[in-house]
Design a protein around this motif. Structure first.
Motif, PDB file in Angstrom:
ATOM      1  N   MET A 154       0.843  -1.196   0.000  1.00 48.58           N
ATOM      2  CA  MET A 154       0.000   0.000   0.000  1.00 48.58           C
ATOM      3  C   MET A 154       0.884   1.254   0.000  1.00 48.58           C
ATOM      4  O   MET A 154       1.779   1.376   0.836  1.00 48.58           O
ATOM      5  CB  MET A 154      -0.900  -0.005   1.239  1.00 48.58           C
ATOM      6  CG  MET A 154      -1.906   1.119   1.277  1.00 48.58           C
ATOM      7  SD  MET A 154      -3.297   0.880   0.152  1.00 48.58           S
ATOM      8  CE  MET A 154      -4.132  -0.510   0.926  1.00 48.58           C
ATOM      9  N   LEU A 155       0.644   2.130  -0.943  1.00 45.21           N
ATOM     10  CA  LEU A 155       1.409   3.377  -1.021  1.00 45.21           C
ATOM     11  C   LEU A 155       0.512   4.531  -0.596  1.00 45.21           C
ATOM     12  O   LEU A 155      -0.539   4.757  -1.198  1.00 45.21           O
ATOM     13  CB  LEU A 155       1.922   3.613  -2.444  1.00 45.21           C
ATOM     14  CG  LEU A 155       2.685   4.925  -2.660  1.00 45.21           C
ATOM     15  CD1 LEU A 155       4.004   4.909  -1.909  1.00 45.21           C
ATOM     16  CD2 LEU A 155       2.912   5.182  -4.152  1.00 45.21           C
ATOM     17  N   ASP A 156       0.922   5.260   0.445  1.00 48.37           N
ATOM     18  CA  ASP A 156       0.225   6.472   0.837  1.00 48.37           C
ATOM     19  C   ASP A 156       1.228   7.613   0.927  1.00 48.37           C
ATOM     20  O   ASP A 156       2.432   7.425   0.697  1.00 48.37           O
ATOM     21  CB  ASP A 156      -0.544   6.284   2.146  1.00 48.37           C
ATOM     22  CG  ASP A 156       0.348   5.849   3.305  1.00 48.37           C
ATOM     23  OD1 ASP A 156       1.581   6.051   3.217  1.00 48.37           O
ATOM     24  OD2 ASP A 156      -0.183   5.305   4.282  1.00 48.37           O
ATOM     25  N   ALA A 157       0.745   8.798   1.267  1.00 46.08           N
ATOM     26  CA  ALA A 157       1.612   9.971   1.268  1.00 46.08           C
ATOM     27  C   ALA A 157       2.756   9.832   2.273  1.00 46.08           C
ATOM     28  O   ALA A 157       3.903  10.186   1.976  1.00 46.08           O
ATOM     29  CB  ALA A 157       0.788  11.227   1.565  1.00 46.08           C
ATOM     30  N   ALA A 158       2.461   9.306   3.456  1.00 48.44           N
ATOM     31  CA  ALA A 158       3.504   9.170   4.484  1.00 48.44           C
ATOM     32  C   ALA A 158       4.603   8.215   4.029  1.00 48.44           C
ATOM     33  O   ALA A 158       5.796   8.478   4.230  1.00 48.44           O
ATOM     34  CB  ALA A 158       2.877   8.681   5.790  1.00 48.44           C
ATOM     35  N   THR A 159       4.213   7.115   3.389  1.00 49.82           N
ATOM     36  CA  THR A 159       5.191   6.141   2.891  1.00 49.82           C
ATOM     37  C   THR A 159       6.059   6.759   1.804  1.00 49.82           C
ATOM     38  O   THR A 159       7.284   6.582   1.779  1.00 49.82           O
ATOM     39  CB  THR A 159       4.468   4.896   2.347  1.00 49.82           C
ATOM     40  OG1 THR A 159       3.644   4.343   3.373  1.00 49.82           O
ATOM     41  CG2 THR A 159       5.458   3.847   1.880  1.00 49.82           C
ATOM     42  N   LEU A 160       5.421   7.504   0.899  1.00 47.39           N
ATOM     43  CA  LEU A 160       6.163   8.138  -0.191  1.00 47.39           C
ATOM     44  C   LEU A 160       7.114   9.206   0.345  1.00 47.39           C
ATOM     45  O   LEU A 160       8.275   9.292  -0.087  1.00 47.39           O
ATOM     46  CB  LEU A 160       5.187   8.749  -1.196  1.00 47.39           C
ATOM     47  CG  LEU A 160       5.793   9.376  -2.462  1.00 47.39           C
ATOM     48  CD1 LEU A 160       6.673   8.385  -3.206  1.00 47.39           C
ATOM     49  CD2 LEU A 160       4.685   9.892  -3.374  1.00 47.39           C
ATOM     50  N   LEU A 161       6.655   9.998   1.297  1.00 49.85           N
ATOM     51  CA  LEU A 161       7.511  11.029   1.889  1.00 49.85           C
ATOM     52  C   LEU A 161       8.735  10.411   2.564  1.00 49.85           C
ATOM     53  O   LEU A 161       9.844  10.935   2.464  1.00 49.85           O
ATOM     54  CB  LEU A 161       6.722  11.860   2.899  1.00 49.85           C
ATOM     55  CG  LEU A 161       5.823  12.953   2.328  1.00 49.85           C
ATOM     56  CD1 LEU A 161       4.974  13.568   3.438  1.00 49.85           C
ATOM     57  CD2 LEU A 161       6.636  14.026   1.621  1.00 49.85           C
ATOM     58  N   ALA A 162       8.522   9.292   3.256  1.00 51.41           N
ATOM     59  CA  ALA A 162       9.627   8.623   3.939  1.00 51.41           C
ATOM     60  C   ALA A 162      10.625   8.035   2.950  1.00 51.41           C
ATOM     61  O   ALA A 162      11.828   7.926   3.244  1.00 51.41           O
ATOM     62  CB  ALA A 162       9.080   7.522   4.852  1.00 51.41           C
ATOM     63  N   ALA A 163      10.147   7.659   1.760  1.00 51.89           N
ATOM     64  CA  ALA A 163      11.014   7.018   0.767  1.00 51.89           C
ATOM     65  C   ALA A 163      11.826   8.023  -0.050  1.00 51.89           C
ATOM     66  O   ALA A 163      12.887   7.676  -0.578  1.00 51.89           O
ATOM     67  CB  ALA A 163      10.166   6.167  -0.181  1.00 51.89           C
ATOM     68  N   LEU A 164      11.355   9.248  -0.158  1.00 49.52           N
ATOM     69  CA  LEU A 164      12.013  10.213  -1.046  1.00 49.52           C
ATOM     70  C   LEU A 164      13.473  10.495  -0.691  1.00 49.52           C
ATOM     71  O   LEU A 164      14.319  10.555  -1.602  1.00 49.52           O
ATOM     72  CB  LEU A 164      11.211  11.524  -1.090  1.00 49.52           C
ATOM     73  CG  LEU A 164       9.977  11.513  -1.989  1.00 49.52           C
ATOM     74  CD1 LEU A 164       9.237  12.852  -1.899  1.00 49.52           C
ATOM     75  CD2 LEU A 164      10.341  11.211  -3.435  1.00 49.52           C
ATOM     76  N   ALA A 217      -5.166  12.260  -8.050  1.00 51.92           N
ATOM     77  CA  ALA A 217      -6.050  13.332  -7.593  1.00 51.92           C
ATOM     78  C   ALA A 217      -7.176  12.753  -6.737  1.00 51.92           C
ATOM     79  O   ALA A 217      -7.936  11.889  -7.185  1.00 51.92           O
ATOM     80  CB  ALA A 217      -6.626  14.087  -8.784  1.00 51.92           C
ATOM     81  N   GLY A 218      -7.270  13.196  -5.497  1.00 49.52           N
ATOM     82  CA  GLY A 218      -8.323  12.722  -4.607  1.00 49.52           C
ATOM     83  C   GLY A 218      -8.102  11.331  -4.048  1.00 49.52           C
ATOM     84  O   GLY A 218      -8.976  10.792  -3.369  1.00 49.52           O
ATOM     85  N   VAL A 219      -6.935  10.745  -4.312  1.00 50.88           N
ATOM     86  CA  VAL A 219      -6.633   9.382  -3.861  1.00 50.88           C
ATOM     87  C   VAL A 219      -5.708   9.443  -2.646  1.00 50.88           C
ATOM     88  O   VAL A 219      -4.709  10.161  -2.663  1.00 50.88           O
ATOM     89  CB  VAL A 219      -5.955   8.572  -4.993  1.00 50.88           C
ATOM     90  CG1 VAL A 219      -5.502   7.211  -4.488  1.00 50.88           C
ATOM     91  CG2 VAL A 219      -6.902   8.420  -6.170  1.00 50.88           C
ATOM     92  N   THR A 220      -6.045   8.711  -1.591  1.00 54.66           N
ATOM     93  CA  THR A 220      -5.218   8.744  -0.380  1.00 54.66           C
ATOM     94  C   THR A 220      -4.205   7.609  -0.326  1.00 54.66           C
ATOM     95  O   THR A 220      -3.182   7.722   0.347  1.00 54.66           O
ATOM     96  CB  THR A 220      -6.092   8.683   0.878  1.00 54.66           C
ATOM     97  OG1 THR A 220      -6.906   7.505   0.838  1.00 54.66           O
ATOM     98  CG2 THR A 220      -6.997   9.912   0.958  1.00 54.66           C
ATOM     99  N   ASP A 233       1.325  16.993   1.653  1.00 58.55           N
ATOM    100  CA  ASP A 233       1.049  15.761   2.389  1.00 58.55           C
ATOM    101  C   ASP A 233      -0.006  14.893   1.707  1.00 58.55           C
ATOM    102  O   ASP A 233      -0.701  14.112   2.345  1.00 58.55           O
ATOM    103  CB  ASP A 233       0.623  16.070   3.834  1.00 58.55           C
ATOM    104  CG  ASP A 233      -0.638  16.925   3.899  1.00 58.55           C
ATOM    105  OD1 ASP A 233      -1.163  17.303   2.825  1.00 58.55           O
ATOM    106  OD2 ASP A 233      -1.097  17.213   5.019  1.00 58.55           O
ATOM    107  N   THR A 234      -0.119  15.052   0.383  1.00 61.46           N
ATOM    108  CA  THR A 234      -0.994  14.176  -0.404  1.00 61.46           C
ATOM    109  C   THR A 234      -0.186  13.546  -1.522  1.00 61.46           C
ATOM    110  O   THR A 234       0.829  14.110  -1.958  1.00 61.46           O
ATOM    111  CB  THR A 234      -2.170  14.956  -1.027  1.00 61.46           C
ATOM    112  OG1 THR A 234      -1.643  15.907  -1.981  1.00 61.46           O
ATOM    113  CG2 THR A 234      -2.974  15.689   0.046  1.00 61.46           C
TER     114      THR A 234
END
Length: 198
Positions: free
Chosen positions: A1-11, A94-97, A57-58
């Motif tokens: 599952m990919l969400d904003a927090a996971t993506l931010l941590a991976a960058l 867009a609009g996806v969490t 954060d999205t």
């Protein structure tokens, strides 16, 4: 599952991995092109890293901000393709969490289609598109509990093995088609290094 927090941590890991791979990618690209692939991606990574403190954060916002950063990096056509891929991902989110494996796979289909239209490459031409398509296929078939990064990494490695003894059919590399037999496509290697960095 990919969400904003996971993506931010991976960058930050992605930025570090891309910079570490830059010399290798320049060397690979120098056999077939302008030897600037690594330098371009290094600049993209640096600009993304500079944008981290102001990152939204999205998912849509993160992909958009990364696209804006990479668009500022001049250099190889791969940098343009990365920007387009990020913009396409932003629109899809867009609009996806969050995105599960099937949704990630569907996003990659859209990215491949958009990049093919933009760059003129087709599946089978031995480009990064073949690596992205391999990830799509693997994610679509994988159980939700499987680690997406591992699934993607294995898929790109398999694609590299499958295409190594085929000629490049697009871009500057096509002018050296016979010489590219037995060589890895630099764009596919770049994709692998980016995936592994995550």
């Amino acid at each position: 599952m990919l969400d904003a927090a996971t993506l931010l941590a991976a960058l930050p890991r992605w930025c570090a991995g891309v910079r570490a791979a830059a010399p290798e990618l320049n060397e690979l690209d120098g056999r077939l092109g302008d030897a600037d692939l690594g330098a371009t991606l290094d600049k993209c990574a640096t600009l993304v890293e500079q944008a981290l403190p102001e990152m939204p954060d999205t998912l849509e916002g993160i992909f958009n901000r990364c696209a804006q950063a990479s668009a500022k990096a001049s250099g190889s056509s791969f940098g343009t393709l990365l920007t387009v891929a990020l913009m396409t991902s932003a629109k899809r989110c867009a609009g996806v969490t969050s995105l599960d494996h099937p949704q990630l796979a569907a996003l990659l289909v859209e990215v491949v289609t958009t990049l093919s239209a933009r760059g003129g490459a087709n599946l089978g031409d031995k480009t990064v598109l073949d690596g992205l398509h391999a990830i799509h296929t693997a994610l679509a078939a994988s159980p939700e509990g499987a680690e997406a990064r591992r699934v993607a990494s294995d898929a790109v490695r398999t694609a590299l093995d499958a295409f190594r003894d085929k000629p490049n059919r697009i871009g500057r590399a096509r002018m050296f088609a016979d010489k590219t037999i037995g060589m890895d496509d630099p764009g596919m290697v770049a994709l692998l290094r980016m995936v592994d960095a995550l």
